[in-house]
Design an enzyme around this catalytic site. Structure first.
Site, PDB file in Angstrom:
ATOM      1  N   ASP A   9       0.850  -1.196   0.000  1.00  0.00           N
ATOM      2  CA  ASP A   9       0.000   0.000   0.000  1.00  0.00           C
ATOM      3  C   ASP A   9       0.884   1.244   0.000  1.00  0.00           C
ATOM      4  O   ASP A   9       1.717   1.422   0.893  1.00  0.00           O
ATOM      5  CB  ASP A   9      -0.889  -0.051   1.262  1.00  0.00           C
ATOM      6  CG  ASP A   9      -1.820   1.154   1.371  1.00  0.00           C
ATOM      7  OD1 ASP A   9      -1.897   1.957   0.425  1.00  0.00           O
ATOM      8  OD2 ASP A   9      -2.453   1.285   2.441  1.00  0.00           O
ATOM      9  N   ASP A 111      -3.405   2.305  -5.667  1.00  0.00           N
ATOM     10  CA  ASP A 111      -2.178   2.300  -4.860  1.00  0.00           C
ATOM     11  C   ASP A 111      -2.050   1.078  -3.943  1.00  0.00           C
ATOM     12  O   ASP A 111      -1.301   1.095  -2.987  1.00  0.00           O
ATOM     13  CB  ASP A 111      -2.083   3.592  -4.038  1.00  0.00           C
ATOM     14  CG  ASP A 111      -3.082   3.617  -2.902  1.00  0.00           C
ATOM     15  OD1 ASP A 111      -4.210   3.152  -3.109  1.00  0.00           O
ATOM     16  OD2 ASP A 111      -2.721   4.089  -1.808  1.00  0.00           O
ATOM     17  N   GLU A 112      -2.792   0.048  -4.258  1.00  0.00           N
ATOM     18  CA  GLU A 112      -2.709  -1.174  -3.444  1.00  0.00           C
ATOM     19  C   GLU A 112      -2.632  -2.407  -4.333  1.00  0.00           C
ATOM     20  O   GLU A 112      -3.381  -2.523  -5.290  1.00  0.00           O
ATOM     21  CB  GLU A 112      -3.951  -1.322  -2.564  1.00  0.00           C
ATOM     22  CG  GLU A 112      -4.043  -0.344  -1.419  1.00  0.00           C
ATOM     23  CD  GLU A 112      -5.386  -0.472  -0.726  1.00  0.00           C
ATOM     24  OE1 GLU A 112      -5.561  -1.423   0.059  1.00  0.00           O
ATOM     25  OE2 GLU A 112      -6.267   0.356  -1.000  1.00  0.00           O
TER      26      GLU A 112
HETATM   27 MG    MG Z   1      -2.485   4.042   0.252  1.00  0.00          MG
END
Ligand code: MG
Length: 412
Positions: A9, A111-112
């Site tokens: 993350d 974003d993961e």
């Molecule tokens: Mg994040």
């Protein structure tokens, strides 16, 4: 050997990526060091805080807040406009880098990512996680959190522990110490609607939930209750790549009287659309296909769907298309039930502006967000459209059906 799952993350992704990009471009500042936010022009739909720096957070600035509010809290706030093409590129570059460690990379959001290793010993997993984390920092100039476990749920929960720039494990035999001590709302899929219900039962921590009466939770919250109960025990039976199980979000309503005119039908459709679009936004998703269904008084059903030119979560856009579909479909026989649903969903973490969207629909997205906020705070019917004010029709039809979550449960 059992599988090892990692959840990667990016810390304050939009801010981190912007900072890294500026550095590459030779811009002599690091917005992460300042009281800064990523947020758009006040007059556009990006007029809210999309990401904030650590310093901005100290001024009590929150994601989702309007830039005006944020500026009141911190007059010297540095506002950097979002640049989605940078984020999309950065996300791809990160994914390609992660694929040098394992071919099994599943994108969860911009974003993961989840990574799966089938040949990694548990004792070595954390070491590899550190290597990946430090590699990202060295190569790209921003930090990530990595959670390590046997399944996706626990890997994600581990990644959400202390931030930034950290690696954590949360294996099944560690949940008592690491998961059960957390407030129950920190458990994945326990939303703001569920938290008060659990709190009322004296369930304050994840451990309380795990040790609660399964039958009670199950009868009260139905399948969602069973899901979060299992999550509290770290149980996640999903396969690694069975993503996007949420195929559609929708609502239908049986009407107490026969609807015989278009105007009334449109009002009911608006009410159904309000809830559908709200649930879509709650789940952080956009839709591309909208459909309408009609059941007449003789139980004849008809339905029609349409693919839109762009992904959206905007009440007005969805409603406009629903009405058009309805008008094409309806044969004027008295209606007993109407349904609205949306499908072809994608995560809305990054929404790109598109040429099909007009000015009004952009404004309406801002309005939708504001309305959602008010409803979250003061209740579903605290704000209703004028058309419902003097009518017996419910302004928002359909609740959160128990067996149908617009969320992401089975993506895990
Ligand atoms: Mg994040």
């Amino acid at each position: 050997m059992t599988q090892i799952i990692m959840h990667v993350d990016v810390n304050s992704a939009f801010l981190s990526w912007t900072a890294a990009y500026e550095k590459q471009m030779g811009i002599d500042r690091d917005i992460r060091e300042a009281a800064s936010v990523i947020g758009g022009k006040e007059e556009s739909r990006h007029g809210i805080v999309l990401a904030k720096s650590v310093l901005a957070k100290k001024f009590k600035i929150q994601t989702g807040m309007s830039l005006m509010e944020a500026r009141k809290l911190c007059p010297n706030l540095l506002v950097v406009p979002p640049n989605y093409s940078i984020y999309v590129r950065a996300s791809k570059v990160l994914r390609n880098y992660l694929m040098t460690y394992t071919p099994d990379v599943q994108v969860f959001s911009i974003d993961e990512c989840f990574l799966r290793f089938t040949d990694l010993k548990r004792e070595e997993a954390l070491k590899v996680a550190y290597k990946i984390k430090d590699g990202v920092k060295e190569k790209f100039g921003y930090t990530v959190n990595i959670g390590v476990s046997e399944n996706k749920l626990l890997a994600k929960q581990a990644g959400d522990l202390e931030k930034p720039d950290k690696c954590h494990t949360m294996f099944l035999d560690e949940i008592k110490d690491k998961l059960w001590v957390l407030p129950v709302e920190d458990l994945y899929m326990v939303g703001r609607k569920t938290k008060p219900k659990l709190n009322k039962l004296g369930i304050l921590t994840v451990g309380d939930l795990a040790n609660s009466d399964y039958n009670l939770i199950s009868s009260m919250l139905k399948s969602h209750g069973r899901l979060i109960y299992n999550y509290a025990w770290g149980r996640d039976n999903s396969n690694f790549k069975d993503k996007d199980p949420v195929k559609s979000v929708g609502n239908s309503s049986t009407i107490k009287f026969n609807v015989t005119d278009e105007e009334t039908a449109h009002v009911i459709l608006l009410s159904l659309t309000e809830m559908t679009a709200w649930r879509l936004r709650e789940a952080n998703m956009n839709c591309r296909v909208v459909s309408v269904s009609i059941k007449d008084k003789d139980f004849n059903c008809a339905s029609k769907q349409r693919k839109l030119a762009y992904f959206t979560d905007c009440t007005r856009d969805i409603y406009k298309n629903i009405c058009n579909l309805f008008d094409e479909l309806w044969d004027k026989s008295p209606i007993r039930q109407l349904g609205v649903s949306v499908s072809d969903l994608e995560f809305s973490n990054v929404k790109q502006l598109n040429i099909f969207q007009d000015e009004l629909s952009i404004k309406n997205e801002v309005l939708d967000k504001a309305v959602d906020k008010i409803r979250a705070k003061f209740g579903d019917e605290s704000i209703i459209r004028g058309v419902f004010a003097n009518s017996d029709l419910k302004p928002i039809l359909g609740g959160y059906p128990d067996d149908e979550h617009p969320g992401i449960s089975s993506i895990l």
